[in-house]
Design a protein around this motif. Structure first.
Motif, PDB file in Angstrom:
ATOM      1  N   VAL A  85       0.818  -1.105   0.001  1.00 57.65           N
ATOM      2  CA  VAL A  85      -0.112   0.143  -0.181  1.00 57.65           C
ATOM      3  C   VAL A  85       0.846   1.088  -0.153  1.00 57.65           C
ATOM      4  O   VAL A  85       0.645   2.179  -0.790  1.00 57.65           O
ATOM      5  N   ALA A  86       1.960   1.426   0.875  1.00 60.25           N
ATOM      6  CA  ALA A  86       2.894   2.354   0.888  1.00 60.25           C
ATOM      7  C   ALA A  86       3.442   2.810  -0.460  1.00 60.25           C
ATOM      8  O   ALA A  86       3.693   3.800  -0.592  1.00 60.25           O
ATOM      9  N   LEU A  87       3.698   1.633  -1.146  1.00 59.96           N
ATOM     10  CA  LEU A  87       4.307   2.099  -2.667  1.00 59.96           C
ATOM     11  C   LEU A  87       3.414   2.332  -3.718  1.00 59.96           C
ATOM     12  O   LEU A  87       3.764   2.568  -4.662  1.00 59.96           O
ATOM     13  N   LEU A  88       2.059   2.136  -3.401  1.00 60.71           N
ATOM     14  CA  LEU A  88       0.956   2.356  -4.451  1.00 60.71           C
ATOM     15  C   LEU A  88       1.043   3.823  -5.207  1.00 60.71           C
ATOM     16  O   LEU A  88       0.866   3.821  -6.294  1.00 60.71           O
ATOM     17  N   PRO A  89       1.432   4.858  -4.358  1.00 58.00           N
ATOM     18  CA  PRO A  89       1.496   6.144  -4.939  1.00 58.00           C
ATOM     19  C   PRO A  89       2.226   6.063  -6.107  1.00 58.00           C
ATOM     20  O   PRO A  89       2.341   7.154  -6.935  1.00 58.00           O
ATOM     21  N   LEU A  90       3.447   5.249  -6.152  1.00 54.85           N
ATOM     22  CA  LEU A  90       4.676   5.374  -6.942  1.00 54.85           C
ATOM     23  C   LEU A  90       4.092   5.245  -8.538  1.00 54.85           C
ATOM     24  O   LEU A  90       4.615   5.449  -9.323  1.00 54.85           O
ATOM     25  N   PHE A  91       2.871   4.466  -8.466  1.00 57.67           N
ATOM     26  CA  PHE A  91       2.201   4.112  -9.849  1.00 57.67           C
ATOM     27  C   PHE A  91       1.151   4.746 -10.368  1.00 57.67           C
ATOM     28  O   PHE A  91       0.623   4.399 -11.202  1.00 57.67           O
ATOM     29  N   VAL A  92       0.817   5.820  -9.501  1.00 61.18           N
ATOM     30  CA  VAL A  92      -0.203   6.681  -9.794  1.00 61.18           C
ATOM     31  C   VAL A  92       0.295   7.899 -10.445  1.00 61.18           C
ATOM     32  O   VAL A  92       1.075   8.684  -9.575  1.00 61.18           O
ATOM     33  N   PRO A  93      -0.006   8.349 -11.427  1.00 58.46           N
ATOM     34  CA  PRO A  93       0.501   9.796 -12.220  1.00 58.46           C
ATOM     35  C   PRO A  93       0.116  10.964 -11.048  1.00 58.46           C
ATOM     36  O   PRO A  93      -0.966  10.789 -10.566  1.00 58.46           O
ATOM     37  N   GLY A  94       0.981  11.827 -10.872  1.00 58.80           N
ATOM     38  CA  GLY A  94       0.817  13.181 -10.120  1.00 58.80           C
ATOM     39  C   GLY A  94      -0.555  13.633 -10.640  1.00 58.80           C
ATOM     40  O   GLY A  94      -1.068  14.023  -9.387  1.00 58.80           O
ATOM     41  N   ILE A  95      -0.930  13.729 -11.680  1.00 57.87           N
ATOM     42  CA  ILE A  95      -2.118  14.733 -11.935  1.00 57.87           C
ATOM     43  C   ILE A  95      -3.386  14.015 -11.481  1.00 57.87           C
ATOM     44  O   ILE A  95      -4.297  14.502 -10.992  1.00 57.87           O
ATOM     45  N   MET A  96      -3.311  12.555 -11.494  1.00 57.42           N
ATOM     46  CA  MET A  96      -4.080  11.702 -11.069  1.00 57.42           C
ATOM     47  C   MET A  96      -4.444  11.700  -9.506  1.00 57.42           C
ATOM     48  O   MET A  96      -5.526  12.094  -9.058  1.00 57.42           O
ATOM     49  N   SER A  97      -3.130  11.973  -8.895  1.00 56.78           N
ATOM     50  CA  SER A  97      -3.511  11.839  -7.470  1.00 56.78           C
ATOM     51  C   SER A  97      -3.889  13.054  -6.937  1.00 56.78           C
ATOM     52  O   SER A  97      -4.715  13.032  -6.004  1.00 56.78           O
ATOM     53  N   ALA A  98      -3.563  14.092  -7.882  1.00 58.66           N
ATOM     54  CA  ALA A  98      -4.035  15.479  -7.233  1.00 58.66           C
ATOM     55  C   ALA A  98      -5.390  15.535  -7.610  1.00 58.66           C
ATOM     56  O   ALA A  98      -6.233  15.969  -6.367  1.00 58.66           O
ATOM     57  N   TYR A  99      -6.130  14.980  -8.442  1.00 59.85           N
ATOM     58  CA  TYR A  99      -7.561  14.950  -8.596  1.00 59.85           C
ATOM     59  C   TYR A  99      -8.297  13.913  -7.565  1.00 59.85           C
ATOM     60  O   TYR A  99      -9.151  14.388  -7.076  1.00 59.85           O
ATOM     61  N   ALA A 100      -7.484  12.734  -7.380  1.00 59.37           N
ATOM     62  CA  ALA A 100      -8.200  12.060  -6.189  1.00 59.37           C
ATOM     63  C   ALA A 100      -8.307  12.684  -5.062  1.00 59.37           C
ATOM     64  O   ALA A 100      -9.103  12.622  -4.123  1.00 59.37           O
ATOM     65  N   LEU A 101      -7.156  13.402  -4.795  1.00 58.99           N
ATOM     66  CA  LEU A 101      -7.189  14.192  -3.380  1.00 58.99           C
ATOM     67  C   LEU A 101      -8.080  15.330  -3.263  1.00 58.99           C
ATOM     68  O   LEU A 101      -8.807  15.334  -2.348  1.00 58.99           O
ATOM     69  N   ILE A 102      -8.302  15.911  -4.394  1.00 62.55           N
ATOM     70  CA  ILE A 102      -9.226  17.049  -4.596  1.00 62.55           C
ATOM     71  C   ILE A 102     -10.685  16.464  -4.279  1.00 62.55           C
ATOM     72  O   ILE A 102     -11.210  16.845  -3.191  1.00 62.55           O
ATOM     73  N   ARG A 103     -11.140  15.377  -4.574  1.00 62.23           N
ATOM     74  CA  ARG A 103     -12.054  14.478  -4.598  1.00 62.23           C
ATOM     75  C   ARG A 103     -12.289  14.026  -3.263  1.00 62.23           C
ATOM     76  O   ARG A 103     -13.271  13.915  -2.538  1.00 62.23           O
ATOM     77  N   PHE A 104     -11.190  13.640  -2.625  1.00 60.29           N
ATOM     78  CA  PHE A 104     -11.269  13.031  -1.357  1.00 60.29           C
ATOM     79  C   PHE A 104     -11.479  14.162  -0.114  1.00 60.29           C
ATOM     80  O   PHE A 104     -12.351  14.037   0.799  1.00 60.29           O
ATOM     81  N   PHE A 105     -10.663  15.511  -0.207  1.00 59.03           N
ATOM     82  CA  PHE A 105     -10.608  16.181   0.981  1.00 59.03           C
ATOM     83  C   PHE A 105     -11.224  17.492   0.694  1.00 59.03           C
ATOM     84  O   PHE A 105     -11.539  18.205   1.832  1.00 59.03           O
ATOM     85  N   ARG A 106     -12.004  17.857  -0.446  1.00 61.91           N
ATOM     86  CA  ARG A 106     -12.579  19.149  -0.391  1.00 61.91           C
ATOM     87  C   ARG A 106     -13.869  18.808   0.478  1.00 61.91           C
ATOM     88  O   ARG A 106     -14.451  17.861   0.705  1.00 61.91           O
TER      89      ARG A 106
END
Lengths: 383, 283
Positions: free
Chosen positions: B102-123
């Motif tokens: 799980v800790a290594l997962l973000p390595l395989f997620v492109p930055g822009i996708m993680s940014a959008y995922a985070l927006i949807r998560f914590f906005r």
């Protein structure tokens, strides 16, 4: 042994001949390339790639449109390259750009842009006068920024009809309104420009395309003061998202109940169910928010100038213009009465002929800069 | 004779393309930029560009803000990753195995996708607030959304940097021999003594490497601060883009870039020293 070698050589020769023939046949049929660049939002670039280009290529098989999305890198490097190519007489590797050349002063001074004529692009004759904003490019679609609100949350009698009423509404409903950073999306940019109109006597005619520093000095600080007034009442104590789409998302999630939005994006959003069904659109009755025409510009040194002209000419045909209205909810650059009555009926609510056009160009950078330095930080512009 | 001389030349031939690439694409343009930023309007040597930067309120605010965001992200990053790496090093359980995945997962997620995922998560009204609301509607009233705030950049940067940091720290911890710890235990050293006297000093180098590389990545980042950060102040990466594109002031943007590069180069120097001391065996 000898015979087998001979057969092998013959076979090889045959292959070479067939390859050569094949290549020559392919090259004879190879369509000529039209390089198209757009840095538009996803709704525009998707539409260009999936609807417009295939439709054009079906009608003009002699061309192949090579599309590049320049949203990330910006249009500037492409224009710089074209200007460099103009000086050295090279191929600029671009035929058509989805930009307003006036926003790129150096390129206009360098005489980079081809000025479309009715002789070379016959359908230019269909373009309505309001859309003919510059001789440097051909307008192909229009849109305006309007206010979108959720009618479930905002009572009909509270809905503002003028900019001044909107300011009051924002103050009375803290955290319920948001617009995006002015340089990151036209829905925010034109909201800020509407504030400039508001403090300069609501007369767009004052803002002529010739840059006038006095106007900037006089009215920009006043507009900033007006926007600062509402800053504490903007979503999340003055949080401005980085683009048109993030604002639409905040609205779609119910975080805010009123936003400034592009007409085409809002209409598309409602049609596709991305925005709530209860979304309603309004335009100010005193003076609409600016919108504008989007244009296709052609560098005059384009290698495939004829292809570029044919592409623009096709784009201004009634069939292609119908795709502007139907697919992205924009308005056509040609007269509405050239489109089908059904289309005219369906888009009745957004048909308008009174959208002011902001001159842009040199007027933009100081406005953006002042906004970032005073409104976003909430620091007094006169300090 | 010929064969031997070719063989002795071979290493040089092999390293020529990367050297040309590094010099042609990085050092040469960087040096050019550096010289340009030190050239005044009249073409002579001058610090005026840097003075302009220092006298501009938003540039200085942006520089300070970038430092703050970078350091806070690094503190948060180490607070999360060091204990995690310790756990992964000394636990052989199945849970540890999955935790590492799980800790290594973000390595395989492109930055822009993680940014959008985070927006949807914590906005506001995002996934996180919805979950809190389900648990306690009263508690969700106090929910503070980090979206379009400095905290957004910090959380985003931490999220993006976790896998790399865990990998580097874990590699450092794996170099600490178990025998060393066991013998310390045998002579009665407490867990804290083992940690402070053995593990911490021996992983100092790995920690420095993780610090340097993360500092450089976060200091110069663009996507996360642009999408998750506030309109003001902005980090240098976002300011640079705005200066270049919106204000059409490539020279000012270049000055900002050189300053960013200089800060990162200093940290890069620290990295090079750390790595080379490892090579030569010096500490």
């Amino acid at each position: 042994m000898r015979t087998s070698k001979f057969v092998l050589r013959l076979a090889l020769l045959g292959v070479v001949v067939m390859l050569a023939l094949g290549i020559s046949v392919v090259s004879a049929q190879e369509p000529s390339i039209i390089n198209l660049y757009s840095s538009g939002d996803t709704n525009i670039t998707d539409w260009l790639q999936n609807i417009i280009i295939p439709a054009f290529e079906a009608e003009y098989p002699q061309y192949k449109v090579q599309f590049t999305n320049s949203r990330a890198a910006g249009d500037e490097p492409i224009i710089d390259r074209a200007m460099a190519a103009l000086q050295t007489d090279d191929d600029p590797q671009v035929e058509v750009m989805d930009i307003d050349p006036r926003g790129f002063g150096a390129s206009v001074e360098a005489g980079l842009w081809y000025e479309p004529t009715v002789e070379e692009i016959p359908n230019l004759a269909n373009v309505i006068e309001a859309a003919q904003v510059t001789p440097l490019a051909a307008s192909y679609r229009g849109s305006q920024v309007l206010i979108a609100y959720n009618s479930e949350v905002v009572a009909e009698e509270d809905v503002p009809t003028t900019f001044a009423e909107l300011i009051e509404w924002i103050k009375a409903n803290p955290g319920q309104f948001v617009y995006c950073r002015p340089d990151r999306g036209g829905s925010g940019g034109n909201f800020v420009r509407r504030a400039v109109y508001e403090v300069s006597g609501m007369d767009p005619a004052v803002w002529t395309p010739e840059f006038n520093q006095e106007l900037v000095d006089e009215f920009y600080p006043q507009a900033m003061a007006l926007l600062q007034e509402i800053h504490p009442f903007i979503y999340d104590d003055g949080a401005y998202p980085a683009g048109n789409n993030p604002v639409l998302e905040l609205f779609a999630s119910g975080e805010v109940s009123m936003i400034s939005a592009w007409s085409d994006q809002a209409i598309q959003g409602i049609d596709r169910g991305f925005l709530p069904e209860t979304t309603k659109l309004l335009q100010f009755t005193d003076l609409p928010m600016p919108g504008g025409y989007t244009m296709l510009a052609i560098p005059k040194n384009a290698a495939n100038l004829k292809g570029a002209q044919d592409f623009v000419n096709w784009f201004l045909s009634p069939e292609a213009q119908a795709l502007v209205v139907e697919v992205i909810g924009g308005f056509p650059a040609i007269a509405w009465d050239q489109l089908t009555p059904e289309l005219q009926e369906r888009f009745n609510s957004v048909i308008t002929d009174n959208v002011p056009t902001w001159p842009g160009g040199d007027y933009n950078p100081p406005l953006t800069e002042l906004w970032y330095e005073t409104v976003a930080t909430n620091i007094d512009p006169n300090s | 004779m010929v064969a031997r001389s070719t063989r002795s030349l071979l290493p040089y031939i092999l390293i020529t393309p990367p050297i040309i690439l590094v010099f042609g694409l990085i050092f040469f343009p960087a040096a050019q930029s550096f010289v340009r930023t030190l050239t005044g309007v009249d073409g002579s040597f001058s610090f005026e560009r840097y003075l302009e930067f220092m006298n501009d309120r938003s540039s200085v605010t942006s520089l300070i803000f970038t430092f703050q965001v970078t350091f806070l992200s690094l503190i948060g990053l180490f607070a999360i990753c060091y204990p995690l790496a310790l756990y992964l090093r000394f636990s052989n359980s199945r849970v540890a195995y999955w935790a590492q995945m799980v800790a290594l997962l973000p390595l395989f997620v492109p930055g822009i996708m993680s940014a959008y995922a985070l927006i949807r998560f914590f906005r506001g009204r995002g996934l996180l607030e919805t979950i809190i609301y389900q648990l306690s509607p009263v508690l969700s009233e106090t929910y503070y959304s980090p979206y379009v705030k400095p905290e957004g950049i910090i959380i985003g940067s931490i999220w993006e940097s976790i896998p790399f940091t865990v990998l580097v720290l874990l590699a450092g911890l794996r170099q600490v021999e178990s025998g060393l710890i066991e013998s310390a235990q045998d002579v009665g050293a407490s867990r804290w003594t083992i940690f402070f006297q053995i593990i911490l000093p021996l992983t100092r180098r790995a920690a420095l490497i993780a610090f340097c590389l993360n500092f450089i990545a976060i200091f110069g980042s663009y996507t996360i601060p642009y999408l998750l950060g506030p309109a003001a102040p902005q980090t240098l990466g976002v300011l640079m883009q705005r200066t270049y594109q919106e204000y059409a002031q490539p020279l000012q943007a270049e000055t900002q870039a050189v300053i960013t590069f200089a800060v990162c180069a200093l940290v890069g120097l620290l990295y090079v020293r750390t790595v080379s001391s490892q090579r030569t065996g010096r500490n």
